[in-house]
Design an enzyme around this catalytic site. Structure first.
Site, PDB file in Angstrom:
ATOM      1  CG  ASP A 207      -4.128 -37.618  39.317  1.00  8.84           C
ATOM      2  OD1 ASP A 207      -3.281 -36.806  39.715  1.00  8.84           O
ATOM      3  OD2 ASP A 207      -4.337 -38.718  39.874  1.00  8.84           O
ATOM      4  CD  GLU A 268       0.570 -36.329  37.613  1.00  9.02           C
ATOM      5  OE1 GLU A 268       1.316 -36.194  38.585  1.00  9.02           O
ATOM      6  OE2 GLU A 268      -0.409 -37.102  37.625  1.00  9.02           O
TER       7      GLU A 268
HETATM    8  C1  GLC Z   1      -0.892 -37.365  40.870  1.00 12.88           C
HETATM    9  C2  GLC Z   1      -1.150 -36.202  41.784  1.00 12.88           C
HETATM   10  C3  GLC Z   1      -0.739 -36.589  43.161  1.00 12.88           C
HETATM   11  C4  GLC Z   1      -1.565 -37.778  43.602  1.00 12.88           C
HETATM   12  C5  GLC Z   1      -1.454 -38.919  42.610  1.00 12.88           C
HETATM   13  C6  GLC Z   1      -2.526 -39.942  42.823  1.00 12.88           C
HETATM   14  O1  GLC Z   1       0.447 -37.657  40.757  1.00 12.88           O
HETATM   15  O2  GLC Z   1      -0.503 -35.058  41.320  1.00 12.88           O
HETATM   16  O3  GLC Z   1      -0.856 -35.536  44.067  1.00 12.88           O
HETATM   17  O4  GLC Z   1      -1.122 -38.217  44.851  1.00 12.88           O
HETATM   18  O5  GLC Z   1      -1.613 -38.475  41.283  1.00 12.88           O
HETATM   19  O6  GLC Z   1      -3.776 -39.433  42.438  1.00 12.88           O
END
Ligand code: GLC
Ligand code: MG
Length: 553
Positions: A207, A268
């Protein structure tokens, strides 16, 4: 004799299905999806034909951000089940030849995490506070936040605590950021990785992988020369995509490499340059990263071709495969995005990106989404599918305000509705209080029209979106071979490329994004068998917004 062509590691070509836990399947009728619900639907995923699942966070959490606020990294949220459910899920998935990727959230914990509670109790200057980013405020009595940094969810990124200190939260105030300069934080995440690897996890989705490291001198953003920033981020930005973050992942790579069985990471990282993204997937770092440039590209042939070329070239330069993704739990579902009459306008999400949208034609969007999946699954690399896209689900744009649960809604003072519209629970059946999602009403209500989009309604129906996905996924496994593609000559407005076919010959993927239908064999004089088409072909013509896979010999 050794095999001259060992099989590629699975993560180089896998089709991976994203499960957003709260909205996939509810086993106990409380309206919230859970781990036993996922277990009961694993055979569905096997039949769909994916190779792996990625499951969003299921750890103990006060749910200030749908589970991305983790209070215990090595446990299971009671709302979702137990640790034995998680272990059984991994075992049962493996029995069905499905790999399991779980979500790890390293940038921040929940404010209910024992470390944060200890930090609050211990007071300013304590060692406990050094695991997070605490600072003194500015101005008289330190009543002003330490910097001008803003939270992704709106408002200042700093929150004051009763003793006067401020702590950093790049997301919600319930999500305090860790201090990754602290070796205790580094060590604790290694322990968490091992905890889940020991339980059979095949990998991790990381994340906000680009945010962990912060400039320790905490400069105001306003003082940074904008020409030093690349697309507003990079090594000179105080917290987005700093170079030091790569040391963290080199350490993680050493941990995962200690395990047998081709385990893998996927980052991500919303960085806006493919070169910066490629740094995350260098040989001693992460295996893969989501390709958000592809997700954000308009439905236009030149733009798509450019992003495909650039993605493949930059990842190949570091020896990594490319990934493809069109939807996830943070963005507007692509069946709706592609329904915009002009796909170059409007952001990927309503969350934080308001602005006039063009009118939306959902039939147009669905037709394009069906063509897009043949494009996506036809490309070399791994592909991510978001739950419900195989049903052609659109974004739900008219949820009643009182059910909105995304923290963005509150943090933006009710100016952005947030991401709930792509998180509405999956319709499994034509009838029932939540269309087969569970025995009771779902935490977000499904539109009545979703009965006709349910798994039950589409199963076995020739030409349904679900059967299109099943066929394409099967063909991808059985006929596509190797990790390369070659563009083919094609009329303007059309994308066409060739892949090696298993057992010899080639597969030709053709997508018509132009205004005119065109005669399929007209531009290449060769016999071709249609393997799958995203919509009806009229007299051997490929209509606008339609894609096809052909076997050519
Ligand atoms: C990432 C997740 C999202 C979340 C954010 C904070 O972008 O995909 O859903 O709100 O991180 O953890
Ligand atoms: Mg439940």
């Amino acid at each position: 004799m050794t095999d001259p062509s060992p099989p590629m590691a699975w993560w180089r070509s896998a089709a991976i299905y994203q499960i957003y836990v709260r909205s996939f399947a509810d086993s106990d009728g409380d309206g919230v999806g859970d781990l036993p619900g996922i277990r009961s639907r694993l055979p569905y995923l096997r039949d769909l034909g994916v190779d792996a699942v990625w499951i969003t966070p299921f750890y103990p959490s006060p749910m200030a951000d749908g589970g991305y606020d983790v209070a215990d990294y090595r446990g299971v949220e009671p709302l979702f089940g137990t640790l034995s459910d998680a272990e059984a899920l991994v075992r049962e998935a493996h029995d069905l030849d499905l790999r399991v990727i779980i979500d790890i959230v390293p940038n921040h914990s929940s404010d209910q995490h024992p470390w944060f509670q200890a930090a609050l109790a211990a007071g300013p200057g304590s060692r406990e506070r050094e695991r997070y980013v605490f600072r003194a405020g500015r101005g008289p009595d330190g009543a002003e936040p330490p910097t001008d940094w803003l939270s992704v969810f709106g408002g200042s990124a700093w929150q004051r605590v009763p003793d006067g200190d401020w702590y950093l939260h790049l997301f919600a105030p319930e999500q305090p950021d860790f201090d990754w300069e602290n070796p205790e934080v580094v060590e604790d995440f290694h322990t968490t990785l091992r905890f889940w690897l020991d339980r059979g996890a095949d990998g991790f989705r990381i994340d906000v992988a680009n945010s962990l490291m912060k400039d320790q001198s905490s400069p105001d953003l306003a003082t940074i020369d904008p020409t030093l920033l690349q697309h507003g981020e990079g090594p000179h930005h105080p917290f987005w995509d700093r170079d030091e973050v790569h040391e963290v992942y080199q350490g993680w790579r050493r941990v995962i490499d200690g395990y047998a069985g081709e385990r893998a990471f996927v980052a991500e990282a919303w960085v806006h340059s493919t070169e910066r993204l490629a740094r995350y997937v260098r040989p001693d770092e992460l295996h893969t990263a989501f390709n958000f440039a592809f997700l954000a590209a308009p439905w236009e042939p030149d733009a798509l071709r450019a992003v495909i070329d650039e993605s493949i070239t930059t990842t190949a330069a570091v020896g990594a495969p490319t990934t493809w993704v069109l939807s996830n739990h943070d963005v507007t579902r692509h069946a709706t995005r592609y329904g915009r009459l002009d796909t170059t306008v409007g952001g990927v999400s309503d969350a934080g990106r308001a602005g006039p949208d063009t009118p939306i034609d959902l039939d147009l969007g669905l037709g394009r989404a069906r063509a897009a999946v043949l494009l996506t699954l036809g490309l070399p690399g791994s592909a991510y599918l978001y739950q419900g896209e195989e049903l052609g689900l659109p974004e739900v744009v008219d949820l009643p305000e009182e059910v909105l649960a995304d923290p963005i809604w509150e943090r933006s003072l009710h100016t952005y509705r947030g991401r709930d519209g792509c998180r509405v629970p999956v319709p499994w059946a034509k009838d029932g209080p939540s269309l087969g999602f569970g025995d009771g009403p779902a935490w977000l209500p499904q539109p009545v029209s979703w009965s006709d989009l349910s798994v039950e309604a589409q199963t076995g129906i020739e030409g349904s979106t679900l059967e299109l996905y099943r066929l394409a996924l099967r063909l991808r496994r059985e006929t596509l071979h190797g990790g390369s593609m070659r563009w083919d000559v094609a009329p303007a407005g059309t994308l066409a490329f060739r892949r090696d076919a298993a057992g010899g010959g080639e597969i030709l993927v053709v997508v018509n994004l132009g205004a005119e239908p065109f005669a399929l064999p007209a531009y290449r004089d060769m016999p071709a068998e249609v393997l799958v088409a995203s919509g009806p072909l009229a007299d051997g013509h490929l209509p606008t917004d339609t894609a096809v896979w052909l076997r050519v010999s």
